[in-house]
Motif scaffolding. Structure first.
Motif, PDB file in Angstrom:
ATOM      1  N   MET A 272     -10.649  32.184   5.581  1.00 16.57           N
ATOM      2  CA  MET A 272      -9.651  31.142   5.609  1.00 16.57           C
ATOM      3  C   MET A 272     -10.072  30.024   4.658  1.00 16.57           C
ATOM      4  SD  MET A 272      -8.307  29.264   8.982  1.00 16.57           S
ATOM      5  CE  MET A 272      -7.412  27.779   8.911  1.00 16.57           C
ATOM      6  N   PRO A 273      -9.201  29.600   3.761  1.00 19.64           N
ATOM      7  CA  PRO A 273      -9.576  28.558   2.802  1.00 19.64           C
ATOM      8  C   PRO A 273      -9.740  27.203   3.481  1.00 19.64           C
ATOM      9  CG  PRO A 273      -7.275  29.201   2.518  1.00 19.64           C
ATOM     10  CD  PRO A 273      -7.872  30.119   3.539  1.00 19.64           C
ATOM     11  N   ASP A 274     -10.511  26.346   2.824  1.00 21.72           N
ATOM     12  CA  ASP A 274     -10.711  24.988   3.337  1.00 21.72           C
ATOM     13  C   ASP A 274      -9.382  24.253   3.390  1.00 21.72           C
ATOM     14  OD1 ASP A 274     -13.458  25.325   3.522  1.00 21.72           O
ATOM     15  OD2 ASP A 274     -13.832  24.502   1.529  1.00 21.72           O
ATOM     16  N   PRO A 275      -9.221  23.368   4.370  1.00 20.19           N
ATOM     17  CA  PRO A 275      -7.987  22.572   4.433  1.00 20.19           C
ATOM     18  C   PRO A 275      -7.978  21.515   3.330  1.00 20.19           C
ATOM     19  CG  PRO A 275      -9.517  21.849   6.117  1.00 20.19           C
ATOM     20  CD  PRO A 275     -10.121  23.072   5.468  1.00 20.19           C
ATOM     21  N   TRP A 276      -6.789  21.089   2.945  1.00 22.08           N
ATOM     22  CA  TRP A 276      -6.654  20.001   1.981  1.00 22.08           C
ATOM     23  C   TRP A 276      -6.971  18.700   2.698  1.00 22.08           C
ATOM     24  CZ3 TRP A 276      -6.080  20.795  -3.067  1.00 22.08           C
ATOM     25  CH2 TRP A 276      -5.642  22.058  -3.482  1.00 22.08           C
TER      26      TRP A 276
ATOM     27  N   ALA B 117      -9.970  10.950   4.091  1.00 22.03           N
ATOM     28  CA  ALA B 117     -10.902  11.960   4.603  1.00 22.03           C
ATOM     29  C   ALA B 117     -11.992  12.285   3.585  1.00 22.03           C
ATOM     30  CB  ALA B 117     -10.148  13.223   4.994  1.00 22.03           C
ATOM     31  N   ILE B 118     -11.640  12.378   2.303  1.00 22.90           N
ATOM     32  CA  ILE B 118     -12.667  12.699   1.300  1.00 22.90           C
ATOM     33  C   ILE B 118     -13.603  11.514   1.101  1.00 22.90           C
ATOM     34  CG2 ILE B 118     -11.545  12.087  -0.902  1.00 22.90           C
ATOM     35  CD1 ILE B 118     -13.405  15.371  -0.201  1.00 22.90           C
ATOM     36  N   ALA B 119     -13.076  10.295   1.215  1.00 24.03           N
ATOM     37  CA  ALA B 119     -13.929   9.110   1.131  1.00 24.03           C
ATOM     38  C   ALA B 119     -14.943   9.115   2.277  1.00 24.03           C
ATOM     39  CB  ALA B 119     -13.080   7.841   1.159  1.00 24.03           C
TER      40      ALA B 119
ATOM     41  N   MET C  57     -12.638  13.126 -11.207  1.00 28.03           N
ATOM     42  CA  MET C  57     -12.858  13.742  -9.901  1.00 28.03           C
ATOM     43  C   MET C  57     -11.744  14.760  -9.635  1.00 28.03           C
ATOM     44  SD  MET C  57     -13.009  11.792  -6.265  1.00 28.03           S
ATOM     45  CE  MET C  57     -13.695  12.554  -4.834  1.00 28.03           C
ATOM     46  N   PRO C  58     -12.085  15.961  -9.170  1.00 34.17           N
ATOM     47  CA  PRO C  58     -11.055  16.971  -8.922  1.00 34.17           C
ATOM     48  C   PRO C  58     -10.137  16.559  -7.775  1.00 34.17           C
ATOM     49  CG  PRO C  58     -13.195  17.758  -8.174  1.00 34.17           C
ATOM     50  CD  PRO C  58     -13.427  16.454  -8.857  1.00 34.17           C
ATOM     51  N   ALA C  59      -8.879  16.350  -8.107  1.00 38.14           N
ATOM     52  CA  ALA C  59      -7.880  15.935  -7.127  1.00 38.14           C
ATOM     53  C   ALA C  59      -6.541  16.525  -7.542  1.00 38.14           C
ATOM     54  CB  ALA C  59      -7.797  14.421  -7.081  1.00 38.14           C
ATOM     55  N   HIS C  60      -5.682  16.717  -6.587  1.00 38.06           N
ATOM     56  CA  HIS C  60      -4.375  17.300  -6.839  1.00 38.06           C
ATOM     57  C   HIS C  60      -3.310  16.373  -6.288  1.00 38.06           C
ATOM     58  CE1 HIS C  60      -6.439  21.064  -7.815  1.00 38.06           C
ATOM     59  NE2 HIS C  60      -7.254  20.707  -6.844  1.00 38.06           N
TER      60      HIS C  60
ATOM     61  N   LYS D 237      -4.587  14.921  -2.845  1.00 41.27           N
ATOM     62  CA  LYS D 237      -5.220  15.850  -1.905  1.00 41.27           C
ATOM     63  C   LYS D 237      -6.459  16.443  -2.571  1.00 41.27           C
ATOM     64  CE  LYS D 237      -2.284  15.447   1.437  1.00 41.27           C
ATOM     65  NZ  LYS D 237      -2.678  14.997   2.759  1.00 41.27           N
ATOM     66  N   PHE D 238      -7.426  16.821  -1.747  1.00 38.50           N
ATOM     67  CA  PHE D 238      -8.732  17.248  -2.235  1.00 38.50           C
ATOM     68  C   PHE D 238      -9.208  18.478  -1.486  1.00 38.50           C
ATOM     69  CE2 PHE D 238      -8.137  12.737  -2.409  1.00 38.50           C
ATOM     70  CZ  PHE D 238      -8.569  12.369  -3.657  1.00 38.50           C
ATOM     71  N   GLN D 239      -9.960  19.326  -2.178  1.00 38.24           N
ATOM     72  CA  GLN D 239     -10.681  20.428  -1.562  1.00 38.24           C
ATOM     73  C   GLN D 239     -12.144  20.000  -1.518  1.00 38.24           C
ATOM     74  OE1 GLN D 239      -9.410  24.180  -0.901  1.00 38.24           O
ATOM     75  NE2 GLN D 239      -8.187  22.488  -0.139  1.00 38.24           N
ATOM     76  N   ALA D 240     -12.726  19.971  -0.335  1.00 36.46           N
ATOM     77  CA  ALA D 240     -14.097  19.485  -0.179  1.00 36.46           C
ATOM     78  C   ALA D 240     -15.071  20.265  -1.061  1.00 36.46           C
ATOM     79  CB  ALA D 240     -14.521  19.552   1.284  1.00 36.46           C
ATOM     80  N   ALA D 241     -14.909  21.575  -1.170  1.00 41.48           N
ATOM     81  CA  ALA D 241     -15.829  22.383  -1.976  1.00 41.48           C
ATOM     82  C   ALA D 241     -15.769  21.992  -3.453  1.00 41.48           C
ATOM     83  CB  ALA D 241     -15.516  23.865  -1.808  1.00 41.48           C
ATOM     84  N   GLU D 242     -14.557  21.739  -3.976  1.00 42.65           N
ATOM     85  CA  GLU D 242     -14.419  21.305  -5.379  1.00 42.65           C
ATOM     86  C   GLU D 242     -15.094  19.966  -5.597  1.00 42.65           C
ATOM     87  OE1 GLU D 242     -10.287  21.002  -6.381  1.00 42.65           O
ATOM     88  OE2 GLU D 242     -10.019  23.163  -6.570  1.00 42.65           O
ATOM     89  N   VAL D 243     -14.868  19.040  -4.675  1.00 41.65           N
ATOM     90  CA  VAL D 243     -15.446  17.701  -4.804  1.00 41.65           C
ATOM     91  C   VAL D 243     -16.971  17.769  -4.672  1.00 41.65           C
ATOM     92  CG1 VAL D 243     -15.538  15.397  -3.787  1.00 41.65           C
ATOM     93  CG2 VAL D 243     -13.335  16.560  -4.059  1.00 41.65           C
ATOM     94  N   ASP D 244     -17.476  18.554  -3.734  1.00 38.53           N
ATOM     95  CA  ASP D 244     -18.921  18.700  -3.570  1.00 38.53           C
ATOM     96  C   ASP D 244     -19.564  19.260  -4.840  1.00 38.53           C
ATOM     97  OD1 ASP D 244     -18.760  17.706  -0.988  1.00 38.53           O
ATOM     98  OD2 ASP D 244     -18.837  19.687  -0.040  1.00 38.53           O
TER      99      ASP D 244
END
Length: 69
Positions: A1-5, A10-12, A31-34, A41-48
């Motif tokens: 299951m993919p990570d939630p947006w 939440a990303i902060a 910073m990777p954001a959509h 919206k952000f994917q935690a894995a992309e931001v990490d």
């Protein structure tokens, strides 16, 4: 299951920075954001991965909040 947006709030919280820093990183540091409608919206894995690559660090290699502690 993919990570939630995640929202900007939440990303902060995930990164331990302010929402203003998140928006500054989107504008100034790529910073990777959509953008979905008017929301970011952000994917935690992309931001990490982006943080680990050193892209969030300033010229001195320190993130803005890390120097303020």
């Amino acid at each position: 299951m993919p990570d939630p947006w995640l929202s900007a709030d939440a990303i902060a919280m995930h990164l331990g920075v302010t929402k203003d820093t998140v928006y500054a990183w989107i504008a100034d540091k790529g910073m990777p954001a959509h953008k979905i409608g008017r929301l970011w919206k952000f994917q935690a894995a992309e931001v990490d991965d982006w943080v680990r690559s050193g892209s969030a660090a300033g010229a001195d290699g320190v993130t803005p909040e890390a120097g303020a502690e």
